[in-house]
Design a protein around this motif. Structure first.
Motif, short mmCIF file in Angstrom:
data_model
loop_
_atom_site.label_atom_id
_atom_site.label_comp_id
_atom_site.label_asym_id
_atom_site.label_seq_id
_atom_site.Cartn_x
_atom_site.Cartn_y
_atom_site.Cartn_z
N ILE A 34 0.70 -1.17 -0.08
CA ILE A 34 0.09 -0.18 0.05
C ILE A 34 0.72 1.24 -0.13
O ILE A 34 0.65 2.25 -0.95
CB ILE A 34 -0.86 -0.07 1.23
CG1 ILE A 34 -2.07 -1.19 0.90
CG2 ILE A 34 -1.79 1.34 1.37
CD1 ILE A 34 -2.91 -1.23 2.26
N ALA A 35 1.99 1.28 0.81
CA ALA A 35 2.82 2.49 1.04
C ALA A 35 3.56 2.88 -0.21
O ALA A 35 3.61 3.81 -0.85
CB ALA A 35 3.71 2.40 2.01
N ALA A 37 2.63 1.90 -3.35
CA ALA A 37 1.52 2.03 -4.43
C ALA A 37 1.10 3.60 -4.25
O ALA A 37 1.22 4.27 -5.25
CB ALA A 37 0.44 1.21 -4.42
N LYS A 38 0.98 3.92 -3.04
CA LYS A 38 0.42 5.34 -2.99
C LYS A 38 1.70 6.52 -3.28
O LYS A 38 1.49 7.36 -4.14
CB LYS A 38 0.38 5.60 -1.22
CG LYS A 38 -0.97 4.99 -0.80
CD LYS A 38 -0.94 5.33 0.69
CE LYS A 38 -2.32 5.17 1.07
NZ LYS A 38 -2.58 5.35 2.62
N ALA A 39 2.94 5.92 -3.05
CA ALA A 39 4.12 6.52 -3.47
C ALA A 39 4.29 6.68 -4.93
O ALA A 39 4.53 7.79 -5.50
CB ALA A 39 5.48 6.20 -2.79
N ILE A 41 1.73 6.37 -7.25
CA ILE A 41 0.84 7.19 -7.81
C ILE A 41 0.97 8.61 -7.50
O ILE A 41 0.66 9.61 -8.21
CB ILE A 41 -0.51 6.71 -7.03
CG1 ILE A 41 -0.87 5.45 -7.64
CG2 ILE A 41 -1.73 7.53 -7.50
CD1 ILE A 41 -2.30 4.81 -6.98
N GLN A 42 1.46 8.96 -6.32
CA GLN A 42 1.84 10.32 -5.99
C GLN A 42 2.92 10.84 -6.98
O GLN A 42 2.84 11.97 -7.60
CB GLN A 42 2.47 10.61 -4.52
CG GLN A 42 2.65 12.00 -4.23
CD GLN A 42 3.19 12.12 -2.84
OE1 GLN A 42 3.53 11.22 -2.16
NE2 GLN A 42 3.34 13.27 -2.42
N ARG A 45 1.13 11.46 -10.32
CA ARG A 45 0.61 12.64 -10.47
C ARG A 45 1.19 13.96 -10.63
O ARG A 45 0.79 15.01 -10.96
CB ARG A 45 -0.35 12.67 -9.13
CG ARG A 45 -1.55 11.57 -9.16
CD ARG A 45 -2.57 12.08 -7.77
NE ARG A 45 -3.94 11.28 -7.76
CZ ARG A 45 -4.92 11.44 -8.59
NH1 ARG A 45 -4.88 12.70 -9.28
NH2 ARG A 45 -5.78 10.73 -8.62
N ASP A 79 -7.97 4.76 -0.63
CA ASP A 79 -6.41 4.81 -0.06
C ASP A 79 -5.62 5.55 -1.01
O ASP A 79 -4.45 5.60 -0.56
CB ASP A 79 -6.35 3.47 0.40
CG ASP A 79 -6.77 2.99 1.62
OD1 ASP A 79 -7.56 3.65 2.28
OD2 ASP A 79 -6.85 1.85 1.91
N PHE A 80 -5.88 5.28 -2.49
CA PHE A 80 -4.99 5.50 -3.40
C PHE A 80 -5.29 6.56 -4.18
O PHE A 80 -4.44 6.97 -5.17
CB PHE A 80 -4.94 4.19 -4.38
CG PHE A 80 -4.27 3.22 -3.60
CD1 PHE A 80 -3.23 2.57 -3.26
CD2 PHE A 80 -5.40 2.05 -2.98
CE1 PHE A 80 -2.93 1.62 -2.75
CE2 PHE A 80 -4.96 0.92 -2.49
CZ PHE A 80 -3.75 0.66 -2.32
#
Length: 81
Positions: A34-35, A37-39, A41-42, A45, A79-80
């Motif tokens: 999760i961490a 994937a979030k990074a 996607i950030q 973006r 979450d994402f």
């Protein structure tokens, strides 16, 4: 085979992120996945004109052909996003 927002076969206009999971409906996505994937996607973006974040299951046609990553019990698209 996919469709999103009127576009067909969207591999050429999308970025893909895969989370490794046995797709058994019981195994959660790990906090590390999760961490990361979030990074990712950030980063995307910040560097690409991202219109939306969605899932493979949401764009695959026909509906139901793909289930990733919704089958993971702790998956939450918000979450994402």
């Amino acid at each position: 085979i996919s469709e999103w927002n009127g576009a067909k076969n969207i591999n050429g206009i999308s970025l893909g992120l895969a989370l490794v999971n046995p797709k058994d409906g019981m195994t959660p996505i790990t906090p590390q996945q999760i961490a990361i994937a979030k990074a990712g996607i950030q980063y995307w973006r910040q560097n690409y004109p991202i219109e939306a974040v969605t899932t493979h299951a949401a764009v695959a046609t026909p509906k139901g052909r793909k289930t990733a990553p919704e089958e993971a019990p702790n998956f939450n698209l918000l979450d994402f996003v």
